[in-house]
Motif scaffolding. Sequence first.
Motif, PDB file in Angstrom:
ATOM      1  N   LEU A 637      50.282  15.700  27.974  1.00 52.25           N
ATOM      2  CA  LEU A 637      51.383  14.766  28.164  1.00 52.25           C
ATOM      3  C   LEU A 637      51.818  14.726  29.629  1.00 52.25           C
ATOM      4  N   LEU A 638      51.920  15.889  30.259  1.00 54.94           N
ATOM      5  CA  LEU A 638      52.277  15.935  31.683  1.00 54.94           C
ATOM      6  C   LEU A 638      51.210  15.212  32.517  1.00 54.94           C
ATOM      7  N   ALA A 639      49.948  15.453  32.197  1.00 52.92           N
ATOM      8  CA  ALA A 639      48.861  14.771  32.916  1.00 52.92           C
ATOM      9  C   ALA A 639      48.928  13.261  32.715  1.00 52.92           C
ATOM     10  N   THR A 640      49.339  12.839  31.516  1.00 59.35           N
ATOM     11  CA  THR A 640      49.467  11.407  31.229  1.00 59.35           C
ATOM     12  C   THR A 640      50.554  10.768  32.095  1.00 59.35           C
ATOM     13  N   TYR A 641      51.678  11.469  32.227  1.00 57.75           N
ATOM     14  CA  TYR A 641      52.746  10.973  33.105  1.00 57.75           C
ATOM     15  C   TYR A 641      52.223  10.824  34.538  1.00 57.75           C
TER      16      TYR A 641
END
Length: 650
Positions: A637-641
């Motif tokens: 999720l952090l990588a997606t942001y």
Amino acid sequence: MILIKRLFVLIGIFFLGFLPPLTAQNSVSFEEAKSFYPYAKVLKNDSIIWGYLSVPENWEKEDTNTIKIGVTVLKSRENKEDVPAVVFIQGGPGASGVSNIWSWRLHPLRKTHDIVLFDVRGTGFSKPRLCPNLGEEFLKILAKNQSEVEDEKQKVNAALACKQELIRKGIDTDAYHSGSVAKDLHALMSNLGYKGWSVYGVSYGTYMAQVYASIYPEDVTSLVLDSSIADIKAYYTENTSNYMNSLNKVFDACKNDPNCNQQYPNLEETYYEVINEMENNPITVPVSKNFIEGESFTFNSEDFKVAIQQALYNKQLVEVIPLLIHQFKDKNKDALGNLVTAFSSLLMMDYGVYYCVSCNETLPNNELSNFELNVSKYDKLHGGLAFYKSDFKVCDKWNINKPDSLFKNFDLDPLKEENFPVLIFSGEYDPITPDTNGEKVAERFNTAHNIPGSTYGHVPGFTGIGKSVATSFIKNPNQKPDVMAFKKVVKMEIVKDITVNKGVAKMGNSLNEMNLIFLAPLVIAISVMLVFILVYSFKIFRKKYNNLSDNLVRGLSILSSTLGLICLIGLVGALLKVTEHNYFILAFGLPQNYAYLFTLSIVFLVLVILTALVFLIRIKKISNRSIVFSVIFSNILLATYMIYWGIFPF
């Protein structure tokens, strides 16, 4: 009996001949209203008066409309009766004065003075507003990839459509000019109960302030002119030389700075090269649909010239001009897309008022031939700024069949006879009201002090130093101000050594908006990652797991989570640090000393992918899979942001 009646009639005629004619001035009144910013919590408990001043639309006619002027009075912090007041006149013409409440709310002058903000007739919260959407139409025109001639044609058509709409609504377009604003101000002062006040004008508001002071000198206790207009007859005609004189200062500053000259060699030549290149190869950049419906904006050579001219208004933007020129040269579409926001803010004025005022009093006093003569001095510029030149054509059409007697030409010569003190600010890099205006305007008054705003652009009076000087002057107008105050300011530092990254600006905007719905998943993911690191680092250290798969996937999860948090915290810290110095840098990226964060972000992404693969391959051998999955998902999720923001440099 008949003779007596005739005698009374003759007496009545005699006396009525000496009485002032009945006018719409009898309709002048002030009425308090609710807050113009009802959702601004910081203003709710503040001592502020909101209201409308009703005035005749045309002060010269008996039969005229009544219009309303939006007014905001920031009461003095001392909360005393009969405190002195400062009235602020915004520029444009067509910009809102009330919207400057955020600059004035904590101004040091407010400790001892009431601050009166008003929206010039037809703008902001005033009623009616004149063509508030015309600026959006101009932005759409600028966004297109078309010739200067076609731009001008469409701009004229949009402006004339605005005028026709105003006429259809019964609005008297000839009643919007500095003389009417002066009478509005005189009525406002009286209705608010002041016997006089300090007048603070900025940009075009300095001309309105001078007209007001010449008509009602008894209203003025002191006058502050910030980025002043010296000669309305040269306001347009010297537009090109004003721009180029300011820009040449930037070229010289870079040439005299060895580091700047090394990084941006031959900056002046590069500027002209970009103009030549963009005449044949304009640059189309993606933009948010919040600004342009088509989600694209095409920069041509005229847009480039206006972009650089607008950058000269602000000291921090002046510092990035060499970088900005090179971004155009390198056709960096992602970075240039962020400039459209600046264009949109430029066009947020009420352009109906802009053209009423400009076509009533400014353009009729300027000659197109003189404008073109001024342009001819700069062959390599390939014409002046078409954005301003087109106003001549607009006003030619706007004023068709209008008698010359209706054009306004205010006499400012009587100001020399007045004794109120005057403070003048002039910015060193100001491209529209250049620093040379300061001394010229000072000569118009009996007692005037010119304060050169070294290293600043437009409106230096609203800097920290400017506020201090203005406060001291207005409190003690007969005391000589510190004319060298800006010599103490930090010198201009041209921005160098920037690692360009398209995602920095988008990340900064996302965090600044504080959209809880958007950011909530990220906050939860960070919390999960942080707890996992603390708990499972301890467990691995205590050798709670004997199985290789458990140790491997948990070790990778701890490593990726740690690196992800370091990247995020580092980026946020960099954003905050750069914002303190010059937040315009964020439109392009970050200083090179933060470049390692982009490298770490790549390593983080690789680790996330590797961890996910290990988890999938060894899933049957991993205990408490749901916990491990939750932290891996949080990392993803952090990588997606970061992908959404565009942080990864690929």
